[in-house]
Design a protein around this motif. Structure first.
Motif, PDB file in Angstrom:
ATOM      1  N   CYS A 158       3.709  -8.603   7.105  1.00 48.12           N
ATOM      2  CA  CYS A 158       2.525  -8.331   8.116  1.00 48.12           C
ATOM      3  C   CYS A 158       1.333  -9.063   8.096  1.00 48.12           C
ATOM      4  O   CYS A 158       0.926  -9.664   7.001  1.00 48.12           O
ATOM      5  N   PRO A 159       1.123  -9.881   9.145  1.00 51.25           N
ATOM      6  CA  PRO A 159      -0.143 -10.755   9.215  1.00 51.25           C
ATOM      7  C   PRO A 159      -1.602  -9.998   8.853  1.00 51.25           C
ATOM      8  O   PRO A 159      -2.397 -10.982   8.737  1.00 51.25           O
ATOM      9  N   TRP A 160      -1.592  -8.887   8.922  1.00 53.51           N
ATOM     10  CA  TRP A 160      -2.748  -8.411   8.383  1.00 53.51           C
ATOM     11  C   TRP A 160      -3.272  -7.884   6.927  1.00 53.51           C
ATOM     12  O   TRP A 160      -4.199  -8.298   6.311  1.00 53.51           O
ATOM     13  N   CYS A 161      -2.063  -7.413   6.434  1.00 56.00           N
ATOM     14  CA  CYS A 161      -2.185  -6.870   4.897  1.00 56.00           C
ATOM     15  C   CYS A 161      -1.304  -7.817   4.038  1.00 56.00           C
ATOM     16  O   CYS A 161      -1.380  -7.726   2.846  1.00 56.00           O
ATOM     17  N   GLY A 162      -0.347  -8.587   4.665  1.00 56.46           N
ATOM     18  CA  GLY A 162       0.623  -9.278   3.715  1.00 56.46           C
ATOM     19  C   GLY A 162       1.746  -8.876   3.049  1.00 56.46           C
ATOM     20  O   GLY A 162       2.571  -9.362   2.391  1.00 56.46           O
ATOM     21  N   HIS A 163       1.709  -7.493   3.283  1.00 59.65           N
ATOM     22  CA  HIS A 163       2.962  -6.630   2.628  1.00 59.65           C
ATOM     23  C   HIS A 163       4.149  -6.994   3.571  1.00 59.65           C
ATOM     24  O   HIS A 163       4.067  -7.089   4.772  1.00 59.65           O
TER      25      HIS A 163
END
Length: 89
Positions: free
Chosen positions: A77-82
């Motif tokens: 995910c580009p937002w949270c990195g998960h």
């Protein structure tokens, strides 16, 4: 990784549109009419990006962790990195 920004370009006389990665120092010509293509819009996500898919509803999915929209072709995910769950088509 896409480094060049993609644009929607239009031929003024015919209204025909193409989506291409644009180099700002080049002039793009329509192959049928010979006219200079005019930029209409930038495509999201903006370059540089790991995704080749434009932000259209059919190319997006929700992240399992933060519920933000991300491109289907990304692993993280580009937002949270998960890491996002695997898609089954």
């Amino acid at each position: 990784m896409r480094l060049m920004q993609k644009y929607r370009m239009r031929t003024p006389s015919t209204g025909r549109e193409v989506i291409i990665a644009v180099d700002p120092e080049k002039v793009y010509i329509d192959r049928d009419t010979g006219e200079v293509l005019e930029p209409v819009a930038q495509l999201l996500p903006l370059a540089p990006t790991a995704s080749e898919l434009p932000w259209a509803i059919e190319n997006l999915r929700f992240c399992d962790h933060c519920d933000q929209l991300a491109q289907k072709d990304l692993v993280e995910c580009p937002w949270c990195g998960h890491r996002m769950a695997t898609l089954i088509d």
